[in-house]
Design a protein around this motif. Structure first.
Motif, PDB file in Angstrom:
ATOM      1  N   GLY A   7      15.991  12.881  10.376  1.00 30.29           N
ATOM      2  CA  GLY A   7      15.399  13.355   9.121  1.00 30.29           C
ATOM      3  C   GLY A   7      14.303  12.407   8.645  1.00 30.29           C
ATOM      4  O   GLY A   7      13.232  12.837   8.175  1.00 30.29           O
ATOM      5  N   ALA A   8      14.554  11.106   8.798  1.00 25.61           N
ATOM      6  CA  ALA A   8      13.557  10.112   8.379  1.00 25.61           C
ATOM      7  C   ALA A   8      12.311  10.210   9.254  1.00 25.61           C
ATOM      8  O   ALA A   8      11.185  10.107   8.756  1.00 25.61           O
ATOM      9  CB  ALA A   8      14.157   8.709   8.452  1.00 25.61           C
ATOM     10  N   LEU A   9      12.500  10.408  10.560  1.00 27.20           N
ATOM     11  CA  LEU A   9      11.338  10.554  11.453  1.00 27.20           C
ATOM     12  C   LEU A   9      10.479  11.737  11.011  1.00 27.20           C
ATOM     13  O   LEU A   9       9.239  11.685  11.052  1.00 27.20           O
ATOM     14  CB  LEU A   9      11.796  10.749  12.907  1.00 27.20           C
ATOM     15  CG  LEU A   9      12.377   9.523  13.625  1.00 27.20           C
ATOM     16  CD1 LEU A   9      12.972   9.910  14.973  1.00 27.20           C
ATOM     17  CD2 LEU A   9      11.306   8.439  13.807  1.00 27.20           C
ATOM     18  N   ARG A  10      11.138  12.799  10.597  1.00 25.58           N
ATOM     19  CA  ARG A  10      10.404  13.986  10.141  1.00 25.58           C
ATOM     20  C   ARG A  10       9.653  13.682   8.847  1.00 25.58           C
ATOM     21  O   ARG A  10       8.437  13.890   8.745  1.00 25.58           O
ATOM     22  CB  ARG A  10      11.369  15.162   9.930  1.00 25.58           C
ATOM     23  CG  ARG A  10      10.699  16.369   9.267  1.00 25.58           C
ATOM     24  CD  ARG A  10      11.547  17.646   9.257  1.00 25.58           C
ATOM     25  NE  ARG A  10      12.973  17.445   9.077  1.00 25.58           N
ATOM     26  CZ  ARG A  10      13.577  17.119   7.934  1.00 25.58           C
ATOM     27  NH1 ARG A  10      12.866  16.939   6.821  1.00 25.58           N
ATOM     28  NH2 ARG A  10      14.886  16.965   7.887  1.00 25.58           N
ATOM     29  N   GLU A  11      10.370  13.125   7.871  1.00 23.44           N
ATOM     30  CA  GLU A  11       9.758  12.881   6.555  1.00 23.44           C
ATOM     31  C   GLU A  11       8.607  11.871   6.614  1.00 23.44           C
ATOM     32  O   GLU A  11       7.597  12.050   5.935  1.00 23.44           O
ATOM     33  CB  GLU A  11      10.825  12.388   5.568  1.00 23.44           C
ATOM     34  CG  GLU A  11      11.789  13.492   5.154  1.00 23.44           C
ATOM     35  CD  GLU A  11      13.035  12.934   4.473  1.00 23.44           C
ATOM     36  OE1 GLU A  11      14.051  13.651   4.482  1.00 23.44           O
ATOM     37  OE2 GLU A  11      12.993  11.791   3.951  1.00 23.44           O
ATOM     38  N   ILE A  12       8.789  10.836   7.423  1.00 26.89           N
ATOM     39  CA  ILE A  12       7.761   9.775   7.488  1.00 26.89           C
ATOM     40  C   ILE A  12       6.419  10.361   7.906  1.00 26.89           C
ATOM     41  O   ILE A  12       5.381  10.093   7.292  1.00 26.89           O
ATOM     42  CB  ILE A  12       8.210   8.633   8.435  1.00 26.89           C
ATOM     43  CG1 ILE A  12       9.304   7.809   7.768  1.00 26.89           C
ATOM     44  CG2 ILE A  12       7.029   7.744   8.833  1.00 26.89           C
ATOM     45  CD1 ILE A  12      10.053   6.868   8.703  1.00 26.89           C
ATOM     46  N   GLY A  29       3.172  11.191   5.632  1.00 28.75           N
ATOM     47  CA  GLY A  29       2.171  10.158   5.934  1.00 28.75           C
ATOM     48  C   GLY A  29       2.595   8.776   5.476  1.00 28.75           C
ATOM     49  O   GLY A  29       1.776   7.887   5.247  1.00 28.75           O
ATOM     50  N   GLU A  30       3.910   8.594   5.344  1.00 28.77           N
ATOM     51  CA  GLU A  30       4.457   7.332   4.845  1.00 28.77           C
ATOM     52  C   GLU A  30       4.038   6.141   5.714  1.00 28.77           C
ATOM     53  O   GLU A  30       3.754   5.056   5.199  1.00 28.77           O
ATOM     54  CB  GLU A  30       5.975   7.478   4.881  1.00 28.77           C
ATOM     55  CG  GLU A  30       6.750   6.652   3.929  1.00 28.77           C
ATOM     56  CD  GLU A  30       8.220   7.108   3.975  1.00 28.77           C
ATOM     57  OE1 GLU A  30       8.499   8.281   3.624  1.00 28.77           O
ATOM     58  OE2 GLU A  30       9.068   6.301   4.389  1.00 28.77           O
ATOM     59  N   HIS A  31       3.997   6.363   7.016  1.00 27.76           N
ATOM     60  CA  HIS A  31       3.679   5.269   7.949  1.00 27.76           C
ATOM     61  C   HIS A  31       2.228   4.813   7.792  1.00 27.76           C
ATOM     62  O   HIS A  31       1.899   3.673   8.081  1.00 27.76           O
ATOM     63  CB  HIS A  31       3.946   5.711   9.383  1.00 27.76           C
ATOM     64  CG  HIS A  31       3.172   6.923   9.806  1.00 27.76           C
ATOM     65  ND1 HIS A  31       3.293   8.138   9.165  1.00 27.76           N
ATOM     66  CD2 HIS A  31       2.263   7.109  10.781  1.00 27.76           C
ATOM     67  CE1 HIS A  31       2.499   9.016   9.743  1.00 27.76           C
ATOM     68  NE2 HIS A  31       1.858   8.416  10.730  1.00 27.76           N
ATOM     69  N   LEU A  32       1.361   5.705   7.334  1.00 26.56           N
ATOM     70  CA  LEU A  32      -0.066   5.368   7.246  1.00 26.56           C
ATOM     71  C   LEU A  32      -0.339   4.384   6.116  1.00 26.56           C
ATOM     72  O   LEU A  32      -1.371   3.734   6.073  1.00 26.56           O
ATOM     73  CB  LEU A  32      -0.892   6.642   7.050  1.00 26.56           C
ATOM     74  CG  LEU A  32      -0.720   7.654   8.183  1.00 26.56           C
ATOM     75  CD1 LEU A  32      -1.449   8.951   7.874  1.00 26.56           C
ATOM     76  CD2 LEU A  32      -1.190   7.066   9.517  1.00 26.56           C
ATOM     77  N   ARG A  33       0.630   4.248   5.217  1.00 27.13           N
ATOM     78  CA  ARG A  33       0.457   3.316   4.103  1.00 27.13           C
ATOM     79  C   ARG A  33       0.853   1.893   4.484  1.00 27.13           C
ATOM     80  O   ARG A  33       0.577   0.956   3.768  1.00 27.13           O
ATOM     81  CB  ARG A  33       1.268   3.795   2.883  1.00 27.13           C
ATOM     82  CG  ARG A  33       0.762   5.149   2.367  1.00 27.13           C
ATOM     83  CD  ARG A  33       1.326   5.474   0.991  1.00 27.13           C
ATOM     84  NE  ARG A  33       2.706   5.948   1.033  1.00 27.13           N
ATOM     85  CZ  ARG A  33       3.047   7.211   1.261  1.00 27.13           C
ATOM     86  NH1 ARG A  33       2.122   8.133   1.493  1.00 27.13           N
ATOM     87  NH2 ARG A  33       4.306   7.580   1.266  1.00 27.13           N
ATOM     88  N   GLY A  34       1.503   1.733   5.651  1.00 22.89           N
ATOM     89  CA  GLY A  34       1.948   0.403   6.066  1.00 22.89           C
ATOM     90  C   GLY A  34       0.924  -0.271   6.957  1.00 22.89           C
ATOM     91  O   GLY A  34      -0.090   0.309   7.337  1.00 22.89           O
ATOM     92  N   ALA A  35       1.212  -1.533   7.298  1.00 24.29           N
ATOM     93  CA  ALA A  35       0.319  -2.303   8.157  1.00 24.29           C
ATOM     94  C   ALA A  35       0.397  -1.774   9.588  1.00 24.29           C
ATOM     95  O   ALA A  35       1.422  -1.260  10.011  1.00 24.29           O
ATOM     96  CB  ALA A  35       0.724  -3.762   8.122  1.00 24.29           C
ATOM     97  N   ALA A  36      -0.711  -1.905  10.308  1.00 24.97           N
ATOM     98  CA  ALA A  36      -0.723  -1.498  11.715  1.00 24.97           C
ATOM     99  C   ALA A  36      -0.167  -2.639  12.562  1.00 24.97           C
ATOM    100  O   ALA A  36       0.012  -3.743  12.083  1.00 24.97           O
ATOM    101  CB  ALA A  36      -2.142  -1.171  12.143  1.00 24.97           C
ATOM    102  N   GLY A  37       0.110  -2.349  13.828  1.00 22.18           N
ATOM    103  CA  GLY A  37       0.541  -3.388  14.769  1.00 22.18           C
ATOM    104  C   GLY A  37       2.021  -3.655  14.691  1.00 22.18           C
ATOM    105  O   GLY A  37       2.690  -3.261  13.737  1.00 22.18           O
ATOM    106  N   ARG A  38       2.501  -4.368  15.700  1.00 19.15           N
ATOM    107  CA  ARG A  38       3.929  -4.652  15.752  1.00 19.15           C
ATOM    108  C   ARG A  38       4.207  -6.013  15.134  1.00 19.15           C
ATOM    109  O   ARG A  38       3.312  -6.800  14.891  1.00 19.15           O
ATOM    110  CB  ARG A  38       4.409  -4.612  17.189  1.00 19.15           C
ATOM    111  CG  ARG A  38       3.706  -5.633  18.064  1.00 19.15           C
ATOM    112  CD  ARG A  38       4.289  -5.681  19.450  1.00 19.15           C
ATOM    113  NE  ARG A  38       3.521  -6.588  20.273  1.00 19.15           N
ATOM    114  CZ  ARG A  38       3.652  -7.904  20.255  1.00 19.15           C
ATOM    115  NH1 ARG A  38       4.515  -8.467  19.444  1.00 19.15           N
ATOM    116  NH2 ARG A  38       2.898  -8.654  21.023  1.00 19.15           N
TER     117      ARG A  38
END
Ligand SMILES: *Cc1c(COP(=O)(O)O)cnc(C)c1O
Length: 437
Positions: free
Chosen positions: A415-420, A424-433
C-alpha cells in the motif's frame, strides 16, 4: 483497483481483511512474539540484518554471566564449553544445510571463511588455473577471489571468469555449466543472488562441477536460514555463510562453513591453532594435526560474544523447522508479488517491476522490486517506518521474514509503495542512496 480472484473462494487479494485472515490462520505467526521488532516499523530488511530474539538476547546475557563468574575457567567450565563452541554451534547449524554435524563449524566471517576455503581448494595446476564466479556476485567475493589469484602469481584479468547475466538480474545455470571448462580449477557461486534474489539450482551445479573436476563452493549468505539445503546429499564440496542475515545472530556475528566429508583432512590453506586436533591443541607441538572435520578450518580463538546469540537464534530455528519456514517464506513472497500485480503497480503510472524469478524453486527469501526512482522510494518507505533496503542502481529489496513478518505488514508495505508514487512523495526527498544503503 484490479480485483484478483484467488481460487474458488473468490477472495479479493488486495483486501486488508484477506491479509488479516492469512495471519489469523497462520500456525507460525506466534514466533513473531519472540523478536524485538523496532516499535512503529514494518521491518523488511532481515536479509541484511536479522532481528534480535529473546533467545539470542538471553544467550548473550548468559555468556556475560559466565565470563563474570568463571573467567579463564569458562574455556572448559562453561556449559557448553567455550573451547568447543565452534564445533558445538556447527553441529547445531548442520540441520539448516543438510549436513552431518562434523561437516559444519561456526567460525570467522563470510569473507574470511571464503579466504580460508579458497586458499585450501584453489590448486592452480598446469593449464587448470581459472576461477569461475558470476557477473552478479556480491563485490566482496570478487575482491577476495581476485586477491587469491594474485597470491598464486596469477592475473585476475585472465584467470577470473565471471559468467555473464543474460538479463542483468539472473544467472542461467546452463551458462555456468558451460563455463566449467578444462582450464577451470575452482568455482564459487552464490546460492541466492543478493540483488535479484534468484536461487540457483545448487544440486545441478554441484553435480556438473564434480563431473568436470571443478572444486565448487557456495556463498550461502542469502540462503542459510531462508532456504533448506541438502549439502551432503547433493555432494556439495564446500560452502560458507554469515549469521547476521536470516540467522538473526546479530551485527557482525560469527559465520559458518561447511566441508564435505570426502575433503576432510585436506591441509587448510590458512592454518591456525584453533583448527588443531582439540585433544592435543595444548601440546603446543609444531607439527600440524588438524581436527577431524570442518573444525580444521578454524584459525584463531573465536569471539564468545559474537557467537553466543547464534545459539539462541538457532534454537528458534530448531523449534520452527526450516521446512515450515521456507513454506511460509514462499507464501509471503508470493503474496507480496501477487499484491504488486493485483494493485496494478507493475503498470503505468506506477512503473514498478519485479526482478525476482516468480517460480518458487528459483527464488530465495526476498523480493527485488525495481523502480527508476528506487533510491528515493526506499527513503520514502523509511520515512513511513517501513524498512526496506536499496541496492544500486534501482532495486528495493523487501524481505518478509517468515519468523517475524506478518501478511498484514506485507499488505501495508505494498500500500505504501502505491501511495508514495501516486502522491509523488518520493520526489520531495533527496536523491541518491545513503552511505549504508
Ligand atoms: C552479506 C554478504 C557478504 C558479507 O561478507 P562479510 O564478510 O560478512 O562482511 C558476503 N557475500 C555475500 C553474498 C553476502 O550477501
Amino acid at each position: 483497483m484490479v480485483v484478483v480472484r484467488e481460487g474458488s473462494r473468490g477472495t479479493d487479494l488486495t483486501a486488508e481483511g484477506h491479509a488479516l485472515a492469512l495471519d489469523a490462520a497462520d500456525p507460525l505467526a506466534g514466533f513473531r512474539e519472540r523478536f524485538y521488532v523496532p516499535e512503529g516499523t514494518v521491518y523488511l530488511d532481515g536479509n541484511s540484518l536479522g532481528l534480535l530474539s529473546r533467545e539470542a538476547e538471553a544467550e548473550v546475557l548468559r555468556a556475560l554471566a559466565e565470563w563474570k563468574r568463571l573467567a579463564i575457567g569458562g574455556w572448559l567450565g562453561a556449559e557448553p564449553t567455550w573451547f568447543e563452541m565452534g564445533e558445538e554451534l556447527g553441529a547445531a547449524t548442520a540441520p539448516l544445510v543438510g549436513a552431518e554435524p562434523g561437516s559444519v563449524v561456526v567460525t570467522g566471517g563470510t569473507t574470511v571463511n571464503l579466504h580460508a576455503l579458497v586458499s585450501t581448494f584453489y590448486r592452480p595446476e598446469g593449464a587448470r588455473r581459472k576461477i569461475v564466479a558470476t557477473a552478479l556476485d556480491f563485490p566482496s567475493d570478487v575482491y577476495a577471489l581476485a586477491s587469491q589469484i594474485r597470491l598464486r602469481g596469477g592475473d585476475p584479468a585472465t584467470d577470473l571468469v565471471l559468467v555473464p547475466s543474460r538479463d542483468g538480474r539472473t544467472i542461467d545455470e546452463a551458462d555456468v555449466v558451460a563455463a566449467f571448462a578444462d582450464d577451470v580449477a575452482l568455482a564459487l557461486l552464490p546460492s541466492v543472488l543478493y540483488r535479484s534474489g534468484q536461487l540457483l539450482d545448487l544440486p545441478r551445479l554441484a553435480a556438473a562441477a564434480r563431473e568436470r573436476g571443478v572444486s565448487l563452493g557456495f556463498d550461502c549468505a542469502h540462503s542459510v536460514g531462508a532456504v533448506p539445503h541438502r549439502f551432503d546429499e547433493w555432494g556439495v564440496d564446500w560452502a560458507f555463510w554469515c549469521s547476521y542475515k536470516y540467522l538473526n545472530a546479530g551485527p557482525g556475528a560469527i559465520g559458518g562453513l561447511y566441508v564435505n566429508r570426502r575433503l576432510w583432512g585436506t591441509a587448510p590453506g590458512l592454518a591456525g591453532w584453533w583448527g588443531y586436533d582439540k585433544t592435543r591443541q595444548f601440546d603446543m607441538a609444531f607439527d600440524w594435526t588438524g581436527g577431524e572435520g570442518a573444525g580444521a578450518w578454524q584459525i584463531g580463538t573465536p569471539s564468545l560474544l559474537a557467537a553466543a546469540p547464534l545459539r539462541g537464534a538457532l534454537r528458534v530455528f530448531a523449534e520452527a523447522g526450516i521446512g515450515a519456514l521456507r513454506e511460509r517464506s514462499l507464501r509471503l513472497t508470493g503474496y507480496l508479488m501477487g499484491l504488486l500485480e493485483a494493485e496494478g503497480l507493475l503498470e503505468e503510472p506506477f512503473g514498478y517491476r519485479i526482478g525476482t524469478p516468480r517460480e518458487p524453486a528459483r527464488r530465495g527469501g526476498h523480493v527485488a522490486v525495481e523502480h527508476a526512482e528506487g533510491a528515493r522510494i526506499a527513503r520514502a518507505l523509511k520515512a513511513r517506518g517501513i524498512v526496506p533496503d536499496f541496492r544500486a542502481p534501482n532495486v528495493i529489496r523487501l524481505a518478509p521474514v517468515p519468523l517475524y513478518t506478518s501478511f498484514h505488514e506485507v499488505w501495508r508495505a505494498v500500500g505504501a509503495l502505491r501511495e508514495i508514487v501516486a502522491e509523488g512523495e518520493h520526489l520531495r526527498g533527496a536523491a541518491g542512496r545513503e552511505l549504508v544503503a
